[in-house]
Design a protein around this motif. Structure first.
Motif, PDB file in Angstrom:
ATOM      1  N   ALA A 109       0.833  -1.205   0.000  1.00 33.34           N
ATOM      2  CA  ALA A 109       0.000   0.000   0.000  1.00 33.34           C
ATOM      3  C   ALA A 109       0.869   1.257   0.000  1.00 33.34           C
ATOM      4  O   ALA A 109       0.580   2.229  -0.717  1.00 33.34           O
ATOM      5  CB  ALA A 109      -0.928   0.004   1.211  1.00 33.34           C
ATOM      6  N   ALA A 110       1.944   1.245   0.789  1.00 31.87           N
ATOM      7  CA  ALA A 110       2.868   2.388   0.811  1.00 31.87           C
ATOM      8  C   ALA A 110       3.499   2.604  -0.559  1.00 31.87           C
ATOM      9  O   ALA A 110       3.659   3.744  -1.016  1.00 31.87           O
ATOM     10  CB  ALA A 110       3.958   2.148   1.861  1.00 31.87           C
ATOM     11  N   ILE A 111       3.851   1.510  -1.232  1.00 30.18           N
ATOM     12  CA  ILE A 111       4.454   1.604  -2.568  1.00 30.18           C
ATOM     13  C   ILE A 111       3.461   2.165  -3.567  1.00 30.18           C
ATOM     14  O   ILE A 111       3.792   3.053  -4.371  1.00 30.18           O
ATOM     15  CB  ILE A 111       4.962   0.228  -3.018  1.00 30.18           C
ATOM     16  N   TYR A 112       2.213   1.672  -3.536  1.00 31.75           N
ATOM     17  CA  TYR A 112       1.207   2.134  -4.491  1.00 31.75           C
ATOM     18  C   TYR A 112       1.024   3.653  -4.413  1.00 31.75           C
ATOM     19  O   TYR A 112       1.022   4.353  -5.426  1.00 31.75           O
ATOM     20  CB  TYR A 112      -0.142   1.455  -4.225  1.00 31.75           C
ATOM     21  N   TYR A 121      -4.117   4.311  -6.460  1.00 30.75           N
ATOM     22  CA  TYR A 121      -4.514   4.033  -5.081  1.00 30.75           C
ATOM     23  C   TYR A 121      -6.006   3.869  -4.903  1.00 30.75           C
ATOM     24  O   TYR A 121      -6.444   3.275  -3.909  1.00 30.75           O
ATOM     25  CB  TYR A 121      -3.955   5.075  -4.094  1.00 30.75           C
ATOM     26  N   TRP A 122      -6.819   4.316  -5.843  1.00 28.17           N
ATOM     27  CA  TRP A 122      -8.246   4.030  -5.761  1.00 28.17           C
ATOM     28  C   TRP A 122      -8.552   2.572  -6.079  1.00 28.17           C
ATOM     29  O   TRP A 122      -9.559   2.023  -5.637  1.00 28.17           O
ATOM     30  CB  TRP A 122      -9.028   4.938  -6.709  1.00 28.17           C
ATOM     31  N   PRO A 136      -7.738  -0.381  -2.137  1.00 23.95           N
ATOM     32  CA  PRO A 136      -8.902  -1.194  -1.737  1.00 23.95           C
ATOM     33  C   PRO A 136      -8.678  -2.688  -1.950  1.00 23.95           C
ATOM     34  O   PRO A 136      -9.132  -3.511  -1.155  1.00 23.95           O
ATOM     35  CB  PRO A 136     -10.020  -0.670  -2.642  1.00 23.95           C
ATOM     36  N   SER A 137      -7.957  -3.041  -3.029  1.00 23.24           N
ATOM     37  CA  SER A 137      -7.674  -4.467  -3.252  1.00 23.24           C
ATOM     38  C   SER A 137      -6.787  -5.008  -2.138  1.00 23.24           C
ATOM     39  O   SER A 137      -6.939  -6.160  -1.707  1.00 23.24           O
ATOM     40  CB  SER A 137      -7.001  -4.688  -4.608  1.00 23.24           C
ATOM     41  N   ASP A 138      -5.857  -4.181  -1.633  1.00 21.03           N
ATOM     42  CA  ASP A 138      -5.015  -4.591  -0.505  1.00 21.03           C
ATOM     43  C   ASP A 138      -5.870  -4.826   0.739  1.00 21.03           C
ATOM     44  O   ASP A 138      -5.622  -5.760   1.509  1.00 21.03           O
ATOM     45  CB  ASP A 138      -3.966  -3.510  -0.222  1.00 21.03           C
ATOM     46  N   SER A 141     -13.008  15.435  -3.361  1.00 23.83           N
ATOM     47  CA  SER A 141     -13.346  14.309  -4.231  1.00 23.83           C
ATOM     48  C   SER A 141     -12.138  13.549  -4.722  1.00 23.83           C
ATOM     49  O   SER A 141     -12.266  12.512  -5.344  1.00 23.83           O
ATOM     50  CB  SER A 141     -14.136  14.821  -5.446  1.00 23.83           C
ATOM     51  N   ASP A 142     -10.949  14.084  -4.466  1.00 25.11           N
ATOM     52  CA  ASP A 142      -9.755  13.430  -4.981  1.00 25.11           C
ATOM     53  C   ASP A 142      -9.302  12.280  -4.109  1.00 25.11           C
ATOM     54  O   ASP A 142      -8.391  11.541  -4.467  1.00 25.11           O
ATOM     55  CB  ASP A 142      -8.602  14.449  -5.114  1.00 25.11           C
ATOM     56  N   GLY A 143      -9.867  12.144  -2.899  1.00 18.67           N
ATOM     57  CA  GLY A 143      -9.444  11.059  -2.025  1.00 18.67           C
ATOM     58  C   GLY A 143      -8.027  11.275  -1.535  1.00 18.67           C
ATOM     59  O   GLY A 143      -7.617  12.376  -1.219  1.00 18.67           O
ATOM     60  N   TYR A 144      -7.252  10.193  -1.514  1.00 20.64           N
ATOM     61  CA  TYR A 144      -5.869  10.281  -1.057  1.00 20.64           C
ATOM     62  C   TYR A 144      -5.052  11.045  -2.081  1.00 20.64           C
ATOM     63  O   TYR A 144      -4.982  10.673  -3.239  1.00 20.64           O
ATOM     64  CB  TYR A 144      -5.281   8.883  -0.870  1.00 20.64           C
ATOM     65  N   GLU A 145      -4.385  12.109  -1.629  1.00 20.94           N
ATOM     66  CA  GLU A 145      -3.656  12.931  -2.580  1.00 20.94           C
ATOM     67  C   GLU A 145      -2.417  13.491  -1.920  1.00 20.94           C
ATOM     68  O   GLU A 145      -2.437  13.862  -0.746  1.00 20.94           O
ATOM     69  CB  GLU A 145      -4.546  14.091  -3.071  1.00 20.94           C
TER      70      GLU A 145
END
Length: 318
Positions: A116-119, A142-143, A147-149, A302-306
């Protein structure tokens, strides 16, 4: 009536499960789940390396304000620390069922946090260097992959939990853990393909030549750039190799041959993952992003993690 135990083991003995009462005094180590007492030296070394990595990542995370990256690395280290502490406990009692299940859950799920950190870090790199060269919006990295992680983590933890409740005999528990590992391997392969495609396009572009002219405290940014991408790539490949090994191991179940080979576990689980952790330490995003582009986690809008760019007049120090 046959108990399936060696003749010198008392008939009331339970080898595996929550009520296991076997000890090395009355049971040979060969009838334990692993068939060996985990190496004290190897597991103490891994335990210490993970504790050290957590301390260093906390320092780097505070210094560079890379909160999400730091959180993932520390959570992964805590997971691994619990797992290897449980294996140390199993050195003294290989029949300790609670320790067995703790290390199965914690050691198996730990690399999910690192991937997740790499993504997120590589998605931020694409946005910072040349988003136009990516075939997909960097946000999708990361979207889709984080979530798959999370799904992988849920399946692996649930599989371990079912195995615990069933004294390790639940085929459903093993199958759920296999689903989690299989999905993790599949998503990592897809990610490697997408990111490899981007790197080829980036290193062939004029933007790459322009980025080589960046200056961070007078240091050779081109070298930093190559080290960053090389070690990030190496880290994800190490984690992929490890997940592939655990997938093959788990397919055989708790009574397969691979699970009884401690040298394979040390080499393909312990060494590969801790090597990836230290690769991510050297390739920390703080060393490649300017201080004026510090990595902060923005969960609003709306951008989520940024990754935000924070104005600053002072360049980062080495």
């Amino acid at each position: 009536m046959s108990t399936g135990l060696p003749p010198d083991v008392p008939p009331y003995t339970k080898v595996f499960g929550p009520g296991a009462n076997c000890t090395l005094e009355i049971c040979p180590v060969e009838i334990s789940v692993y068939g060996y007492a985990p190496s004290l030296a190897a597991n103490v070394v891994f335990l210490c390396l993970y504790i050290l990595s957590a301390c260093i990542h906390v320092y780097l995370g505070i210094r560079w304000k890379s909160w999400f990256f730091m959180g993932c690395m520390v959570l992964g280290a805590v997971n691994a620390t619990l797992g290897y502490a449980a294996r140390i406990s199993m050195h003294y009692n290989p029949f300790n069922f609670a320790a067995f299940m703790i290390q199965i859950i914690c050691v198996t799920s730990g690399p999910v946090y690192y991937s997740a950190a790499i993504y997120v870090t590589l998605a931020a790199a694409i946005k910072d260097f040349s988003p136009s060269l990516s075939r997909f919006r960097p946000d999708l990295f990361y979207w889709v992959f984080i979530p798959s992680d999370v799904v992988c983590l849920i399946f692996q933890a649930a599989g371990g939990g079912l195995s615990t409740a069933s004294s390790g005999t639940s085929e459903i528990g093993v199958d759920m853990a296999l689903v989690g590992l299989s999905l993790q391997v599949a998503m990592m392969v897809i990610f490697c393909g997408l990111f490899g495609d981007y790197l080829i396009r980036y290193f062939r572009s004029t933007q790459y030549q322009a980025d080589l002219g960046r200056n961070i405290s007078g240091l050779d940014f081109g070298t930093r750039l190559k080290v960053f991408f090389s070690l990030m790539t190496l880290a994800i490949m190490l984690i992929l190799a490890r997940c592939t090994y655990r997938l093959v191991e788990l397919r055989e179940g708790y009574r397969g041959e691979l699970i009884h080979d401690e040298s394979l576990f040390i080499g393909l689980e312990g060494v590969l993952v801790i090597s990836a952790v230290y690769c991510l330490m050297i390739a920390h995003p703080g060393f490649i992003f300017k201080k004026s582009q510090q990595i902060l986690l923005n969960v609003s809008g709306s951008d989520g993690y940024e990754f935000q760019k924070v104005p600053s007049q002072t360049p980062a120090s080495a």
